[in-house]
Motif scaffolding. Structure first.
Motif, PDB file in Angstrom:
ATOM      1  N   ARG A  30      41.150 -31.940  10.213  1.00  0.00           N
ATOM      2  CA  ARG A  30      41.286 -30.142  10.777  1.00  0.00           C
ATOM      3  C   ARG A  30      42.769 -30.038  10.647  1.00  0.00           C
ATOM      4  O   ARG A  30      43.682 -31.127  11.444  1.00  0.00           O
ATOM      5  CB  ARG A  30      41.063 -30.021  11.717  1.00  0.00           C
ATOM      6  N   TYR A  71      46.817 -10.883   0.356  1.00  0.00           N
ATOM      7  CA  TYR A  71      45.511 -10.586   1.787  1.00  0.00           C
ATOM      8  C   TYR A  71      44.719 -12.010   2.635  1.00  0.00           C
ATOM      9  O   TYR A  71      44.447 -11.621   3.866  1.00  0.00           O
ATOM     10  CB  TYR A  71      44.125 -10.016   0.645  1.00  0.00           C
ATOM     11  N   TYR A 105      46.821 -13.669   5.868  1.00  0.00           N
ATOM     12  CA  TYR A 105      47.546 -13.231   7.193  1.00  0.00           C
ATOM     13  C   TYR A 105      48.932 -13.316   6.958  1.00  0.00           C
ATOM     14  O   TYR A 105      49.390 -15.131   7.094  1.00  0.00           O
ATOM     15  CB  TYR A 105      46.856 -14.032   8.304  1.00  0.00           C
ATOM     16  N   GLU A 132      35.478 -19.238   7.918  1.00  0.00           N
ATOM     17  CA  GLU A 132      35.654 -20.778   7.931  1.00  0.00           C
ATOM     18  C   GLU A 132      36.667 -21.459   9.390  1.00  0.00           C
ATOM     19  O   GLU A 132      36.283 -20.557   9.830  1.00  0.00           O
ATOM     20  CB  GLU A 132      36.820 -20.707   7.383  1.00  0.00           C
ATOM     21  N   LEU A 141      36.969 -24.398  11.632  1.00  0.00           N
ATOM     22  CA  LEU A 141      38.354 -25.384  11.077  1.00  0.00           C
ATOM     23  C   LEU A 141      37.810 -26.727  12.640  1.00  0.00           C
ATOM     24  O   LEU A 141      38.416 -27.845  12.116  1.00  0.00           O
ATOM     25  CB  LEU A 141      39.743 -24.544  10.928  1.00  0.00           C
ATOM     26  N   GLU A 144      44.828 -23.439  15.104  1.00  0.00           N
ATOM     27  CA  GLU A 144      43.461 -22.775  14.877  1.00  0.00           C
ATOM     28  C   GLU A 144      42.082 -23.168  14.816  1.00  0.00           C
ATOM     29  O   GLU A 144      42.335 -24.303  14.537  1.00  0.00           O
ATOM     30  CB  GLU A 144      43.567 -22.362  12.980  1.00  0.00           C
ATOM     31  N   ILE A 185      38.541 -18.720  11.092  1.00  0.00           N
ATOM     32  CA  ILE A 185      38.802 -17.939  10.160  1.00  0.00           C
ATOM     33  C   ILE A 185      37.866 -16.194   9.921  1.00  0.00           C
ATOM     34  O   ILE A 185      36.708 -17.448   9.634  1.00  0.00           O
ATOM     35  CB  ILE A 185      39.357 -18.152   9.037  1.00  0.00           C
ATOM     36  N   GLU A 229      42.238 -11.806   6.537  1.00  0.00           N
ATOM     37  CA  GLU A 229      41.912 -13.353   7.038  1.00  0.00           C
ATOM     38  C   GLU A 229      42.613 -13.217   8.166  1.00  0.00           C
ATOM     39  O   GLU A 229      43.585 -13.165   8.161  1.00  0.00           O
ATOM     40  CB  GLU A 229      42.166 -14.468   6.212  1.00  0.00           C
ATOM     41  N   ASN A 230      41.507 -13.407   9.251  1.00  0.00           N
ATOM     42  CA  ASN A 230      42.010 -13.832  10.577  1.00  0.00           C
ATOM     43  C   ASN A 230      42.034 -14.541  11.381  1.00  0.00           C
ATOM     44  O   ASN A 230      40.953 -14.810  11.801  1.00  0.00           O
ATOM     45  CB  ASN A 230      42.232 -12.893  11.489  1.00  0.00           C
ATOM     46  N   PRO A 231      43.410 -16.158  11.706  1.00  0.00           N
ATOM     47  CA  PRO A 231      43.003 -16.789  12.498  1.00  0.00           C
ATOM     48  C   PRO A 231      42.530 -16.322  13.809  1.00  0.00           C
ATOM     49  O   PRO A 231      43.548 -15.394  14.354  1.00  0.00           O
ATOM     50  CB  PRO A 231      43.982 -17.881  11.788  1.00  0.00           C
ATOM     51  N   LEU A 252      42.820 -18.392  17.536  1.00  0.00           N
ATOM     52  CA  LEU A 252      43.897 -19.579  17.812  1.00  0.00           C
ATOM     53  C   LEU A 252      42.568 -19.739  18.870  1.00  0.00           C
ATOM     54  O   LEU A 252      42.499 -19.348  19.447  1.00  0.00           O
ATOM     55  CB  LEU A 252      45.122 -19.237  18.079  1.00  0.00           C
TER      56      LEU A 252
END
Lengths: 559, 71
Positions: free
Chosen positions: A9, A316, A318, B15, B17, B29, B32, B39-41, B43
């Motif tokens: 991670r 695509y 961010y 995903e 993480l 992060e 996702i 794709e939007n992380p 947080l």
């Protein structure tokens, strides 16, 4: 999965650091592809064509342009990407080009761009006489009209370096009769000269039939002895029509039109003399104006490589657009409007202002996923209104795949607020430049000032993808419709066929949205590399600001 | 104090993480979230330890649905 195989991670910072170098390498590679792509237009016809021209005492047009513009300056080229693989495009002729073996016209058959001559900016048009005798194809005309439109909007004097066989006859259906075809070229010349925008022509080759009007309609024109000809019909047609035998020089050479018909105004003996004469004319043009208060230029604290590092490889993915803005803005200084409005939703559009090479400009920029929520749309509309009311030019950095969908947004009025954005960017009557840096789909193309909303210049970088929707979505929707049709007719869905079909749709959209594809059809004015972005945008605003900024009238906003 | 991390938009978990027990810093992060093909992380709003993960990869989630609990 064993412990070792598990993805470690990474913190956001670590993740981004790893991606930065990957992104830099990727965009360097992509821009290298772009520069190589341009070479084809620069060198169209190769050494053979240069030798052919030399035999006639002619230089290639790009060399003439270099002689024409002031030393140390560059041509601000527009539409360079036109015409590439045009025969493979599913629009504007497509097949007809291929069937005539004219399927690949890098540069589109005419060189157009803004040049500085005796310190005065002008729009330069030069027929690409290394390909098909400089004849006009449909795409050539589209490019020509686009350059004339820029000239008219920005009040740029026009300089035509003419050497064209006229309309390419096998493709006449796409060249002759419609608005925007050959005649519109002359219509534009007449209208611009009526507005006080001078039209200068140097004829350095054949100008037959309608093509001769580019000489006659000019404010002042130049012909070169034994090189330039202008006539309604050439010697073979005269022979067949009335039985007269006459040489080109005696029918419509430089001496004929300067001494006898009066259709042309200046007689010269060489191309170099012709160029000198054009420069002499341009010297009388008024000085360049800049209709805004400009301050001294300050370099950004970050260069274009930082912009490359901060631009994710995947279209695509961010993006943090403020990292791009900091590489474009003087001093990397950005004044943000409503920076903490609508957390997680309002920040898919970043609004604010900056100086770019000393010119103050408003900024509307797609951020994060780029998906526009109600909050972001409202903020964007508010900011456009403020920019218009304060007579500020606006830069749109477009990387939005669309407006947010779903019941919550619909009930909340995403359609209404999206339409406000569309109206605002339409009615915003200050110079606008759009630079596509990511996904460019759906109504977001409209709200973010896409081509149809007539920004002064529309550019894209290699990451831009312009289609009605993403390939992924298109594949899904078309597949769903097809499935329903098959089932409604009582058929059985062949899954393998369906998967192939879905992939085909995806591939088609991905290729049609690519900057080279959209550039070939002139959906934008050029693919701009990261290293060129700041200069290209700042210069674009300089050109657009030759004319005073108008008042904006906003029409019937919903609010 | 437990902090619930929620989905800012409807979408699909692309995903995950983090794992339960992981220590995270603010702005790390966590997940996702794919929405609108983007794709939007997601947080971490603050530092803490991952106490619970309430979703799995490929799950569809709604706006404000709790994804992760930090403590």
């Amino acid at each position: 999965m064993s412990e070792e195989e598990k993805k470690p991670r990474l913190s956001r910072a670590e993740r981004l650091a790893a991606e930065r170098e990957k992104s830099l390498a990727h965009w360097e590679e992509q821009d290298a592809i772009l520069f190589k792509h341009r070479e084809e237009a620069y060198d169209i016809g190769g050494a053979g064509q240069v030798a052919r021209l030399a035999k006639q005492g002619k230089k290639p047009m790009r060399d003439l342009i270099k002689l024409l513009i002031d030393p140390g300056t560059d041509l601000y080229e527009v539409g360079l990407d036109a015409g590439y693989d045009i025969g493979k495009k599913r629009l504007y002729g497509g097949e007809i080009y291929d069937s005539e073996k004219r399927g690949h016209i890098p540069g589109g058959g005419v060189v157009t761009g803004v040049g500085t001559v005796m310190g005065k900016d002008c729009m330069i048009f030069a027929n690409e006489n290394r390909y098909a005798a400089g004849t006009y194809f449909p795409i050539t005309l589209k490019k020509h009209m686009r350059a004339q439109a820029i000239a008219e909007q920005c009040e740029l004097p026009c300089v035509y370096i003419a050497d064209s066989g006229g309309i390419n006859l096998p493709l006449q259906v796409g060249c002759f009769a419609d608005d925007g075809h050959f005649g519109t070229m002359f219509y534009n010349m007449c209208r611009m000269s009526a507005k006080g925008i001078r039209q200068y022509t140097l004829s350095t080759g054949g100008n037959t039939a309608g093509g001769a009007y580019i000489v006659y309609l000019a404010s002042e024109s130049i012909m070169i002895e034994k090189m330039a000809y202008a006539f309604l019909a050439g010697p073979p047609m005269v022979k067949s029509a009335i039985g007269e035998t006459v040489s080109p020089e005696d029918l419509g050479g430089a001496y004929v039109h300067t001494q006898h018909s009066g259709g042309c105004d200046h007689f010269v003996r060489t191309q170099e003399e012709g160029i000198a004469k054009l420069r002499a004319m341009m010297e009388f043009e008024p000085s360049n104006k800049l209709c805004i208060e400009r301050r001294e230029t300050r370099e950004p604290k970050f260069d274009f490589k930082e912009m490359m590092r901060c631009t994710p490889v995947d279209t695509y993915q961010y993006i943090n657009i403020k990292d791009t803005i900091k590489c474009l803005a003087d001093d990397s200084y950005f004044h943000e409007y409503k920076s903490n409005y609508g957390p997680g939703r309002g920040d898919s559009v970043i609004a604010g202002k900056m100086w770019i090479k000393g010119i103050p400009v408003g900024v509307i920029a797609s951020n994060a996923s780029g998906v526009i929520y109600i909050d972001a749309a409202r903020k964007a509309t508010e900011w456009m209104i403020r920019c218009g009311n304060s007579k500020l030019p606006v830069l749109f950095l477009q990387g939005s795949p669309g407006y947010m969908v779903g019941k919550a947004e619909e009930w909340g009025g995403i359609g209404k607020y999206g339409s406000d954005m569309v109206r605002a960017c339409t009615c915003l009557d200050t110079p606008k430049i759009t630079y596509v840096i990511g996904p460019d789909h759906g109504a977001a193309n409209y709200g973010m000032c896409g081509r149809a909303f007539k920004p002064r210049f529309a550019f894209t970088n290699m990451r831009g993808r312009t289609t009605v929707m993403s390939g992924e979505t298109a594949g899904f929707i078309v597949e769903t419709v097809r499935r329903k049709n098959i089932i409604d007719k009582g058929g059985a869905v062949n899954e393998e066929e369906m998967a192939t079909f879905r992939q085909m749709m995806r591939d088609r959209y991905d290729s049609e949205g690519h900057p080279f594809y959209t550039g070939s059809l002139i959906f934008h004015d050029g693919v701009v590399a990261f290293s060129e972005a700041r200069d290209k945008i700042a210069r674009g605003f300089e050109i657009a600001l030759r004319v005073p900024i108008k008042e904006s009238y906003w029409g019937d906003l919903k609010v | 104090m437990a902090v619930e991390v929620v989905a800012p938009m409807p979408g699909t978990i692309a995903e995950i993480l983090v794992e339960v027990g992981d220590a995270v810093n603010a702005d790390d992060e966590l997940i996702i979230l794919e929405a609108m093909k983007m794709e939007n992380p997601i947080l971490a709003p603050s530092s803490g330890k991952v106490a619970e993960i309430k979703v799995a990869e490929k799950d569809k989630v709604d706006t404000n649905q709790v994804l992760v609990v930090l403590e």
